[in-house]
Design an enzyme around this catalytic site. Structure first.
Site, PDB file in Angstrom:
ATOM      1  N   ASN A  70     -10.790  -2.498  -5.553  1.00  0.00           N
ATOM      2  CA  ASN A  70     -10.009  -1.558  -6.368  1.00  0.00           C
ATOM      3  C   ASN A  70     -10.662  -1.283  -7.737  1.00  0.00           C
ATOM      4  O   ASN A  70     -10.313  -0.303  -8.397  1.00  0.00           O
ATOM      5  CB  ASN A  70      -8.566  -2.043  -6.565  1.00  0.00           C
ATOM      6  N   ASP A 129       0.825  -1.211   0.000  1.00  0.00           N
ATOM      7  CA  ASP A 129       0.000   0.000   0.000  1.00  0.00           C
ATOM      8  C   ASP A 129       0.862   1.266   0.000  1.00  0.00           C
ATOM      9  O   ASP A 129       2.016   1.242   0.428  1.00  0.00           O
ATOM     10  CB  ASP A 129      -0.922  -0.017   1.235  1.00  0.00           C
TER      11      ASP A 129
HETATM   12  C1  IPE Z   1      -5.313  -2.719  -0.303  1.00  0.00           C
HETATM   13  O1  IPE Z   1      -4.995  -1.392  -0.456  1.00  0.00           O
HETATM   14  C2  IPE Z   1      -5.329  -3.416  -1.623  1.00  0.00           C
HETATM   15  C3  IPE Z   1      -4.028  -3.605  -2.235  1.00  0.00           C
HETATM   16  C4  IPE Z   1      -2.885  -3.306  -1.721  1.00  0.00           C
HETATM   17  C5  IPE Z   1      -4.070  -4.214  -3.540  1.00  0.00           C
HETATM   18  P1  IPE Z   1      -6.111  -0.274  -0.610  1.00  0.00           P
HETATM   19  O2  IPE Z   1      -5.418   1.006  -0.766  1.00  0.00           O
HETATM   20  O3  IPE Z   1      -7.074  -0.643  -1.677  1.00  0.00           O
HETATM   21  O4  IPE Z   1      -6.870  -0.382   0.795  1.00  0.00           O
HETATM   22  P2  IPE Z   1      -7.716   0.694   1.585  1.00  0.00           P
HETATM   23  O5  IPE Z   1      -8.689   1.298   0.612  1.00  0.00           O
HETATM   24  O6  IPE Z   1      -6.752   1.707   2.124  1.00  0.00           O
HETATM   25  O7  IPE Z   1      -8.370  -0.078   2.684  1.00  0.00           O
HETATM   26  C1  IPE Z   2      -1.357   0.371  -3.468  1.00  0.00           C
HETATM   27  O1  IPE Z   2      -1.190   1.738  -3.432  1.00  0.00           O
HETATM   28  C2  IPE Z   2      -1.611  -0.148  -4.849  1.00  0.00           C
HETATM   29  C3  IPE Z   2      -2.982  -0.656  -5.059  1.00  0.00           C
HETATM   30  C4  IPE Z   2      -3.921  -0.700  -4.164  1.00  0.00           C
HETATM   31  C5  IPE Z   2      -3.297  -1.132  -6.372  1.00  0.00           C
HETATM   32  P1  IPE Z   2      -2.437   2.732  -3.428  1.00  0.00           P
HETATM   33  O2  IPE Z   2      -2.798   3.023  -4.835  1.00  0.00           O
HETATM   34  O3  IPE Z   2      -3.537   2.201  -2.609  1.00  0.00           O
HETATM   35  O4  IPE Z   2      -1.790   4.002  -2.750  1.00  0.00           O
HETATM   36  P2  IPE Z   2      -2.437   4.959  -1.671  1.00  0.00           P
HETATM   37  O5  IPE Z   2      -2.967   4.095  -0.575  1.00  0.00           O
HETATM   38  O6  IPE Z   2      -3.513   5.716  -2.365  1.00  0.00           O
HETATM   39  O7  IPE Z   2      -1.312   5.805  -1.228  1.00  0.00           O
HETATM   40 MG    MG Z   3      -4.060   2.409  -0.663  1.00  0.00          MG
END
Ligand code: IPE
Ligand code: IPE
Ligand code: MG
Length: 260
Positions: free
Chosen positions: A73, A25
């Protein structure tokens, strides 16, 4: 073919995590901090994937499960989804050599049919190419959601009961496990989440019941070999009890008999 690099286990104060799972994340935040578009963070995140995969394979980690894209996502803007899917496709093609070199077997985990055809095709090709490798198992959680996995399992259990193939009185933990996406891979020992969020976000809810959690403030693009080693050293210091009384059994029995 060049021989696979030798497996070098790190010296630790305790056990080694045979299965590591990661909620990767913070790509977006990492990019935003640098006044860059979110995709810049996703691209840098791919570098971390490469480094962590290589490093785990060379340490002899048995399984590495990376949460790459959740069922939730799909709610993101279309442009970001297509950038992520393009990066996935490119990763699956570009990293084949590295996976083969390190004896890694790659496998998708999740509702893979939801993926765009081009990404799914490259995933299947990479799974097939690496299918006979006997090194680390790399599971990419793609369009993965634990609740969906459990709901799909429940549906199949119900169908099997209806057809008389399963006796409801005999359903236990292991029966339910056998209906999950990948019942044979042992549960994760260490579950890492980057970017500081203290939640599972629908990742391996069943399988992570006794995983040791490790949350770091670092965003995924900053999580490289040194950070991985930190998490493994932290894991080695944990005392896993699985609800029991590891190392305390004699003491407790002694107190009990003294009081009797
Ligand atoms: C979790 O991260 C999913 C992945 C790392 C693929 P998210 O960014 O989607 O999770 P939330 O929305 O912060 O819970
Ligand atoms: C994780 O990084 C990647 C995926 C969930 C695909 P994020 O895209 O969730 O990054 P933040 O949480 O917005 O920083
Ligand atoms: Mg995230």
């Amino acid at each position: 073919m060049t021989p696979r690099p030798e497996i070098v286990r790190p010296e630790l104060d305790g056990p080694f995590p045979e299965h590591i799972a990661v909620v990767m994340d913070g790509n977006g935040r990492w990019a935003e901090k640098r006044s860059q578009p979110r995709v810049f963070g996703h691209r840098a995140g791919v570098e971390s994937v490469r480094e962590v995969v290589t490093s785990c394979a060379r340490m002899g980690v048995q399984s590495l499960t990376l949460y790459a894209f959740s069922v939730e996502n799909w709610k993101r803007p279309e442009a970001e989804i297509s950038q992520l899917m393009r990066l996935l496709k490119v990763f699956l093609v570009r990293e084949r050599r590295l996976l083969m070199k390190n004896g890694v077997r790659l496998s998708g985990l999740g509702r893979l049919d939801d993926l765009p055809a081009a990404a799914l095709e490259e995933l299947r090709k990479t799974e097939e190419l690496t299918g006979d490798n006997d090194g680390m198992l790399l599971r990419l959680a793609l369009s993965y959601g634990s609740r969906t996995e459990l709901a799909e399992a429940a549906r199949q259990v119900a169908l099997d009961v209806r057809e008389g193939a399963l006796d409801p009185d005999r359903i236990d933990d292991e029966t339910l496990r056998s209906y999950l996406y990948d019942p044979l891979t042992p549960d994760p020992d260490l579950l890492i989440r980057t970017a500081g969020e203290m939640r599972l976000s629908n990742f391996l809810l069943w399988q992570a019941s006794y995983a040791e959690l490790y949350v770091t403030e670092r965003c995924w693009p900053e999580f490289r070999e040194a950070e991985l080693m930190e998490s493994i050293h932290a894991y080695a210091k944990r005392r896993r009890k699985f609800g029991g009384l590891v190392g305390k059994v004699r003491e407790v029995v002694g107190e009990d008999s003294a009081g009797a």
